[in-house]
Design an enzyme around this catalytic site. Sequence first.
Site, PDB file in Angstrom:
ATOM      1  CB  CYS A  20      25.233  41.880  43.921  1.00 57.36           C
ATOM      2  SG  CYS A  20      24.258  42.274  42.463  1.00 57.36           S
ATOM      3  CD  GLU A  75      27.608  46.183  37.026  1.00 56.18           C
ATOM      4  OE1 GLU A  75      27.388  44.972  36.952  1.00 56.18           O
ATOM      5  OE2 GLU A  75      27.059  47.012  36.287  1.00 56.18           O
ATOM      6  CG  ASN A 115      26.080  36.521  41.826  1.00 53.49           C
ATOM      7  OD1 ASN A 115      26.950  36.856  41.040  1.00 53.49           O
ATOM      8  ND2 ASN A 115      25.175  37.353  42.274  1.00 53.49           N
ATOM      9  CD  GLU A 118      28.913  47.920  32.856  1.00 54.85           C
ATOM     10  OE1 GLU A 118      28.371  47.140  32.044  1.00 54.85           O
ATOM     11  OE2 GLU A 118      30.050  47.748  33.303  1.00 54.85           O
TER      12      GLU A 118
HETATM   13  P1  NAD Z   1      35.103  37.294  43.086  1.00 52.33           P
HETATM   14  O1  NAD Z   1      35.561  38.698  43.225  1.00 52.33           O
HETATM   15  O2  NAD Z   1      35.719  36.276  43.986  1.00 52.33           O
HETATM   16  O3  NAD Z   1      35.390  36.744  41.619  1.00 52.33           O
HETATM   17  C1  NAD Z   1      34.828  37.380  40.480  1.00 52.33           C
HETATM   18  C2  NAD Z   1      35.696  37.083  39.283  1.00 52.33           C
HETATM   19  O4  NAD Z   1      36.961  37.716  39.434  1.00 52.33           O
HETATM   20  C3  NAD Z   1      35.987  35.595  39.057  1.00 52.33           C
HETATM   21  O5  NAD Z   1      35.927  35.338  37.674  1.00 52.33           O
HETATM   22  C4  NAD Z   1      37.397  35.448  39.592  1.00 52.33           C
HETATM   23  O6  NAD Z   1      38.104  34.365  39.031  1.00 52.33           O
HETATM   24  C5  NAD Z   1      38.002  36.777  39.191  1.00 52.33           C
HETATM   25  N1  NAD Z   1      39.156  37.220  39.988  1.00 52.33           N
HETATM   26  C6  NAD Z   1      39.398  36.988  41.295  1.00 52.33           C
HETATM   27  N2  NAD Z   1      40.566  37.600  41.659  1.00 52.33           N
HETATM   28  C7  NAD Z   1      41.039  38.235  40.563  1.00 52.33           C
HETATM   29  C8  NAD Z   1      42.173  39.053  40.310  1.00 52.33           C
HETATM   30  N3  NAD Z   1      43.062  39.337  41.255  1.00 52.33           N
HETATM   31  N4  NAD Z   1      42.335  39.543  39.068  1.00 52.33           N
HETATM   32  C9  NAD Z   1      41.435  39.282  38.094  1.00 52.33           C
HETATM   33  N5  NAD Z   1      40.353  38.515  38.279  1.00 52.33           N
HETATM   34  C10 NAD Z   1      40.142  37.999  39.495  1.00 52.33           C
HETATM   35  O7  NAD Z   1      33.528  37.331  43.204  1.00 52.33           O
HETATM   36  P2  NAD Z   1      32.527  36.094  43.247  1.00 52.33           P
HETATM   37  O8  NAD Z   1      32.727  35.396  44.549  1.00 52.33           O
HETATM   38  O9  NAD Z   1      32.651  35.333  41.978  1.00 52.33           O
HETATM   39  O10 NAD Z   1      31.102  36.825  43.226  1.00 52.33           O
HETATM   40  C11 NAD Z   1      30.410  37.214  44.368  1.00 52.33           C
HETATM   41  C12 NAD Z   1      30.612  38.691  44.613  1.00 52.33           C
HETATM   42  O11 NAD Z   1      30.168  39.427  43.487  1.00 52.33           O
HETATM   43  C13 NAD Z   1      29.795  39.227  45.784  1.00 52.33           C
HETATM   44  O12 NAD Z   1      30.588  40.118  46.526  1.00 52.33           O
HETATM   45  C14 NAD Z   1      28.653  39.985  45.106  1.00 52.33           C
HETATM   46  O13 NAD Z   1      28.069  41.013  45.872  1.00 52.33           O
HETATM   47  C15 NAD Z   1      29.345  40.521  43.902  1.00 52.33           C
HETATM   48  N6  NAD Z   1      28.380  40.855  42.847  1.00 52.33           N
HETATM   49  C16 NAD Z   1      28.134  42.173  42.572  1.00 52.33           C
HETATM   50  C17 NAD Z   1      27.196  42.514  41.598  1.00 52.33           C
HETATM   51  C18 NAD Z   1      26.880  43.954  41.272  1.00 52.33           C
HETATM   52  O14 NAD Z   1      26.264  44.181  40.237  1.00 52.33           O
HETATM   53  N7  NAD Z   1      27.269  44.918  42.081  1.00 52.33           N
HETATM   54  C19 NAD Z   1      26.530  41.501  40.901  1.00 52.33           C
HETATM   55  C20 NAD Z   1      26.809  40.182  41.212  1.00 52.33           C
HETATM   56  C21 NAD Z   1      27.749  39.870  42.180  1.00 52.33           C
END
Ligand code: NAD
Length: 496
Positions: free
Chosen positions: A298, A264, A165, A477
């Site tokens: 997020c 996060e 994102n 962090e």
């Molecule tokens: P996601 O969890 O689908 O994927 C994130 C990453 O994890 C990707 O690189 C993906 O390939 C990898 N991944 C997925 N399954 C995995 C597994 N089993 N093992 C290892 N890696 C794996 O998230 P997204 O859709 O890319 O991002 C959106 C989400 O991120 C939303 O829920 C948002 O709120 C959250 N987010 C949180 C913050 C924060 O700082 N709290 C910041 C930005 C986004």
Amino acid sequence: MLRKLDFEEIVKARNIRNFINGEYIETGRWFEKRAPYDGHVVARVAEAGKAEVDAAVRAAREALHGPWSKLVVTERVEMLYAVANEIDRRFEDFVEAEMTDMGQPAHFIRHVDVPRGAANFKLFADIIKNVPTEFFEMATPDGRGALNYSVRKPVGVVAVICPWNLPFLLMTWKVGPAMACGNTVVVKPSEETPQAAALLAEVMTTVGIPKGVFNVVHGFGPDAAGEFLTTHPQVSAITFTGETRTGAAIMKAAADGVRPVSLELGGKNAAIVFADCDRDAAIEGTLRSAFANCGQVCLGTERVYVERPIFDEFVSRLKRGVEAMKPGLPTDPASGMGPLISQEHRDKVLSYYKKAVEEGATVVTGGGIPEMPEALKAGAWVQPTIWTGLGDDSVIAREEIFGPCALVMPFDNEAEVIRRANDNDYGLATAIWTTNLSRAHRVAAAIEVGIAWVNSWFLRDLRTPFGGVKQSGIGREGGVHSLEFYTELKNVCIKL
Ligand code: NAD
């Protein structure tokens, strides 16, 4: 003077390879990255398998004890400054990468994503240069005493798993402190946004970061590069930003080998708008917090609690603001909003739009797909949407949607709104709008979140702690807090 981007130039597909031990590695398996705004192929990406992930981790482990470890802190700091300067020099390349991967307006990327990427290297370089050391004198039975001092050591090979994102900002938010602390990294960018990591690899090469310190493996999550990396026994620590469900899987992976993990995760953030607020500021802030980056932030607001006396006026002003946001291409200066990241994500967001109606919401504006010109019809466009008429128990009020939408609900008093805002599984951020100083402090103290904004949103001093409570994450962090994750403290006790 910013280079003017030629859109024809941008749409040419390019090949992106893994970056392992300073070399670009193909794998024979390619996946396609498509632009969210029109669906054209932006890049072909070499998917890393177990062998490539293993090679990247091994390279990172070797580099940990190689020339990187021989640098004194000030030399490492100089290198990180060089990385930041090179990012600045290639600013427009990063803008282009983020625009074609994410599809958001160029002015947003120029203002937020890319400058923060460079800042993430400078800030943590400064912090590591200035971090104080603990020192304690102690008495001993023989009267000669002893000295204790603590030193910060790198934690080792850090796996950096990133979402799509805000790709560059969120990746450098982890790579910057990890490298500043002397670690080596293996980055797994989201399969949706491979380009910024590929460019950062070029930057690392240009400035002479030793081979193996920074590695990138491309691919997917479960049973693919992401999981191969987080389950790799030679990875010392895992830092992850993404969905709560994925965070739980990664935490399980980290349990093997008892490895530290920083998470996060998702949010369902509430804005709380009191009747005594500065209404212009609250409207402007809520429009940004709910709709910036097409709602894919997020920290974004998806629940808006508005005190009853100003509820109707607030909803109608929000509606006007939302309807003025015209979707468009990233390069179009008039574009108020980009598309969602992918068709798959749009299906998810639209399923919530449908659910809202099924639950009995009043659709104040939006709720569907906007009419777009023929050339953009294959994009993942969605209308920014506002609902009223649902309560805190609705699915729309409880689950993270991660799209340009907000449910607006009235409230009658402070205690009630605190209880309702806290009645949620997530706890990342809140925005409180009031001109009553005492109330601002009371509500900020009572809301169960990691980040509470008063009369603002997304105002970030990078020295401050960042993270969520409840299902929004584990750990903090930011600033010196990052050092708790990226270093191991060792105490040295010297008997005199
Ligand atoms: P996601 O969890 O689908 O994927 C994130 C990453 O994890 C990707 O690189 C993906 O390939 C990898 N991944 C997925 N399954 C995995 C597994 N089993 N093992 C290892 N890696 C794996 O998230 P997204 O859709 O890319 O991002 C959106 C989400 O991120 C939303 O829920 C948002 O709120 C959250 N987010 C949180 C913050 C924060 O700082 N709290 C910041 C930005 C986004």
